[in-house]
Design an enzyme around this catalytic site. Structure first.
Site, short mmCIF file in Angstrom:
data_model
loop_
_atom_site.label_atom_id
_atom_site.label_comp_id
_atom_site.label_asym_id
_atom_site.label_seq_id
_atom_site.Cartn_x
_atom_site.Cartn_y
_atom_site.Cartn_z
N SER A 109 14.31 2.79 10.45
CA SER A 109 13.32 2.30 11.27
C SER A 109 12.20 3.31 11.66
O SER A 109 12.94 4.15 12.64
CB SER A 109 13.59 1.22 12.27
OG SER A 109 12.36 0.92 12.94
N LYS A 140 -3.13 -0.48 16.44
CA LYS A 140 -4.02 0.19 15.38
C LYS A 140 -4.85 1.15 16.27
O LYS A 140 -5.35 2.08 15.87
CB LYS A 140 -4.52 -0.73 14.40
CG LYS A 140 -3.55 -1.30 13.44
CD LYS A 140 -2.54 -0.45 12.82
CE LYS A 140 -2.00 -1.25 11.69
NZ LYS A 140 -1.05 -0.32 10.91
N LEU A 180 0.94 -1.10 0.02
CA LEU A 180 0.16 0.03 0.02
C LEU A 180 0.89 1.35 -0.11
O LEU A 180 0.66 2.27 -0.56
CB LEU A 180 -0.93 0.20 1.02
CG LEU A 180 -2.00 -1.12 1.19
CD1 LEU A 180 -2.51 -1.33 2.43
CD2 LEU A 180 -3.27 -0.35 0.32
N TYR A 226 -1.37 -6.19 17.47
CA TYR A 226 -1.53 -5.49 16.12
C TYR A 226 -2.82 -4.69 16.32
O TYR A 226 -2.74 -3.40 15.98
CB TYR A 226 -1.51 -6.38 14.89
CG TYR A 226 -1.87 -5.95 13.48
CD1 TYR A 226 -0.85 -5.27 13.02
CD2 TYR A 226 -3.14 -6.01 12.93
CE1 TYR A 226 -0.92 -4.66 11.79
CE2 TYR A 226 -3.40 -5.55 11.75
CZ TYR A 226 -2.25 -4.82 11.15
OH TYR A 226 -2.76 -4.32 9.86
N ALA A 242 -4.25 -3.45 19.21
CA ALA A 242 -3.88 -2.77 20.08
C ALA A 242 -3.12 -1.35 19.64
O ALA A 242 -3.29 -0.36 19.72
CB ALA A 242 -3.23 -2.99 21.19
N SER A 246 -6.35 -0.20 11.02
CA SER A 246 -6.53 -1.42 10.59
C SER A 246 -8.04 -1.86 11.00
O SER A 246 -8.49 -1.56 12.16
CB SER A 246 -5.66 -2.36 10.94
OG SER A 246 -5.94 -3.60 10.64
N ASN A 306 2.47 4.76 7.17
CA ASN A 306 1.97 3.46 6.62
C ASN A 306 2.66 2.28 7.21
O ASN A 306 2.13 1.26 7.05
CB ASN A 306 1.97 3.68 5.26
CG ASN A 306 1.81 2.11 4.46
OD1 ASN A 306 0.84 1.98 4.50
ND2 ASN A 306 3.01 1.51 4.04
N SER A 357 -1.77 -7.73 -0.01
CA SER A 357 -0.32 -7.25 0.05
C SER A 357 0.24 -8.59 0.54
O SER A 357 -0.11 -9.47 0.80
CB SER A 357 -0.02 -5.99 0.95
OG SER A 357 -0.43 -6.33 2.14
N ASP A 394 11.49 3.01 3.75
CA ASP A 394 11.05 1.68 4.02
C ASP A 394 12.35 0.60 4.84
O ASP A 394 13.31 0.80 4.36
CB ASP A 394 10.59 0.62 2.92
CG ASP A 394 9.77 -0.40 3.54
OD1 ASP A 394 8.80 -0.50 3.10
OD2 ASP A 394 10.23 -1.22 3.99
P1 NAD Z 1 3.30 -4.58 3.79
O1 NAD Z 1 4.11 -5.62 4.60
O2 NAD Z 1 3.66 -4.57 2.30
O3 NAD Z 1 3.87 -2.96 4.14
C1 NAD Z 1 4.35 -2.66 5.52
C2 NAD Z 1 5.67 -2.07 4.98
O4 NAD Z 1 6.19 -1.44 6.26
C3 NAD Z 1 6.74 -3.22 4.71
O5 NAD Z 1 7.17 -2.64 3.32
C4 NAD Z 1 7.73 -3.03 5.68
O6 NAD Z 1 9.11 -3.19 5.27
C5 NAD Z 1 7.53 -1.58 6.36
N1 NAD Z 1 8.08 -1.43 7.49
C6 NAD Z 1 7.97 -2.49 8.63
N2 NAD Z 1 8.49 -2.22 9.78
C7 NAD Z 1 8.90 -0.96 9.41
C8 NAD Z 1 10.05 0.06 10.11
N3 NAD Z 1 10.12 -0.50 11.67
N4 NAD Z 1 10.32 1.10 9.68
C9 NAD Z 1 10.03 1.45 8.19
N5 NAD Z 1 9.17 0.55 7.56
C10 NAD Z 1 9.02 -0.74 8.05
O7 NAD Z 1 1.83 -4.74 4.00
P2 NAD Z 1 0.51 -3.66 3.44
O8 NAD Z 1 -0.59 -4.31 3.50
O9 NAD Z 1 1.11 -2.80 2.56
O10 NAD Z 1 0.39 -2.66 4.81
C11 NAD Z 1 0.69 -1.42 5.07
C12 NAD Z 1 0.04 -0.90 6.11
O11 NAD Z 1 -1.38 -1.00 5.90
C13 NAD Z 1 0.37 -1.48 7.58
O12 NAD Z 1 0.48 -0.53 8.54
C14 NAD Z 1 -0.76 -2.32 7.70
O13 NAD Z 1 -0.79 -2.58 9.31
C15 NAD Z 1 -1.89 -1.57 7.31
N6 NAD Z 1 -2.83 -2.57 6.79
C16 NAD Z 1 -3.22 -3.30 5.90
C17 NAD Z 1 -4.18 -4.10 5.49
C18 NAD Z 1 -4.38 -4.78 4.14
O14 NAD Z 1 -5.53 -5.45 3.90
N7 NAD Z 1 -3.38 -4.80 3.55
C19 NAD Z 1 -5.24 -4.11 6.24
C20 NAD Z 1 -5.28 -3.12 7.30
C21 NAD Z 1 -4.26 -2.34 7.63
#
Ligand code: NAD
Length: 311
Positions: free
Chosen positions: A74, A170, A20, A166, A168, A154, A101, A202, A39
């Site tokens: 990070s 969010k 995302l 997770y 908590a 989320s 994100n 994702s 990232d």
């Molecule tokens: P994803 O795993 O592809 O993306 C998360 C990204 O965060 C990864 O690229 C990861 O390397 C990066 N990341 C992790 N820890 C990090 C840190 N300490 N510092 C910097 N970067 C870090 O998954 P996604 O689905 O694209 O998730 C994006 C966001 O959307 C997340 O916050 C996730 O919780 C939220 N989300 C996604 C969904 C879904 O349906 N995909 C649903 C609810 C919430």
């Protein structure tokens, strides 16, 4: 409506090496924003680090004629958060947009198996990262009287079946959003803070199994979430302090409401009185949405002057 642009705007998108975050960064850049693509580049459980993920998104943006830089820090450390903001400031002198994100899902499975480390990682990235990035840009946005922050929560906050760290984290993201948005609204600042609950295929959703994953890739592509984030990141962002569920080409407001309830005043009421009025407390045919904690308290009959606290 005229096409909306981000010319002259600087955005930070965390966790934008894939999924995302990459979709948000790409949309903003395609419409003229300069984007710092952050990232850490580990796996979805937060292990490891690899700058090539952020670099790949930044390069893809540049290949399309946009302006982007990569950052591999990070969000879960103060030093990381501050260096993310410092890199954008050094390159472009300002930060207008922050999209928090980055997130990981670690502590799933039966609660009795969840370790302190897993809990700390879940909380540290989504909640801690959002807090640290907001803190690192807040004074800058406050002093410039301009900012757009989109925090990523989320639907797991509604309940996830397995895992508490997770959801908590969010939930904390929603709390941060409401806290900052109400501070900004109270002073009339042009700093708007909103949150989304995305639904998209994702690498994170591979946790849900192959059948769901295949259907999600078809019906919930990441790019279909980006337009809502884009509007909330724009000058014309129409809301502050709101949460939206977003997925598959649609979106809806997520509301925090309080029912009309049972508003008794007998301080000696009993457990039986509570049982007898339980249905009234639960009945949501009438409800209101407190703008802040004091509006919630004001719904009870009392002689307390809550405005004295506001002043
Ligand atoms: P994803 O795993 O592809 O993306 C998360 C990204 O965060 C990864 O690229 C990861 O390397 C990066 N990341 C992790 N820890 C990090 C840190 N300490 N510092 C910097 N970067 C870090 O998954 P996604 O689905 O694209 O998730 C994006 C966001 O959307 C997340 O916050 C996730 O919780 C939220 N989300 C996604 C969904 C879904 O349906 N995909 C649903 C609810 C919430």
């Amino acid at each position: 409506m005229d096409t909306l642009h981000f010319d002259g705007r600087v955005a930070i998108v965390t966790g934008a090496g894939g999924g995302l975050g990459r979709a948000y960064a790409t949309l903003l850049a395609a419409r003229g924003a300069k984007v710092l693509v952050n990232d850490l580049g580990g796996n979805f459980q937060g292990e490891g680090a690899d700058l090539s993920h952020a670099e790949a998104t930044a390069q893809a943006i540049r290949d399309l004629g946009g302006e982007a830089l990569a950052n591999g820090d990070s969000v879960a450390t103060t030093q990381g958060a501050e260096s993310i903001v410092a890199q954008a400031m050094e390159a472009w002198g300002q930060v207008d947009i922050l999209i928090n994100n980055a997130g990981v899902v670690v502590g799933v499975g039966p609660l009795w198996n969840v370790t302190d480390e897993q809990w700390n990682t879940d909380i540290g990235v989504a909640a801690g990262g959002t807090f640290r990035l907001c803190r690192a840009v807040w004074k800058h946005m406050w002093d410039r009287d301009y900012g757009r922050i989109i925090n990523v929560a989320s639907g797991s906050f509604f309940g996830m079946g397995s895992g508490v760290g997770y959801p908590a984290a969010k939930g904390a993201v929603w709390g941060i959003t409401r806290g900052l948005a109400s501070a900004s609204a109270a002073t009339g600042k042009n700093v708007r803070v909103n949150a989304i609950m995305p639904i998209a295929a994702s690498r994170m959703t591979t946790l849900m199994g192959e059948e769901i994953e295949t259907a999600m890739q078809r019906d919930f592509p990441a790019d279909a979430v980006a337009p809502v984030v884009g509007l909330l990141a724009h000058d014309t962002a129409p809301s502050n302090g709101e949460m939206f569920s977003v997925g598959g080409g649609g979106f809806a407001r997520v509301m925090l409401g309080v029912t009309a309830g049972y508003r008794g005043t007998n301080k000696q009421w009993t457990m039986e009185d509570v049982a007898n009025n339980f249905e009234r407390a639960m009945d949501h045919s009438e409800f209101f949405q407190p703008a802040d904690a004091l509006e919630d308290a004001e719904a009870y009959e009392s002689g307390v002057n809550w405005n004295a606290f506001r002043a």
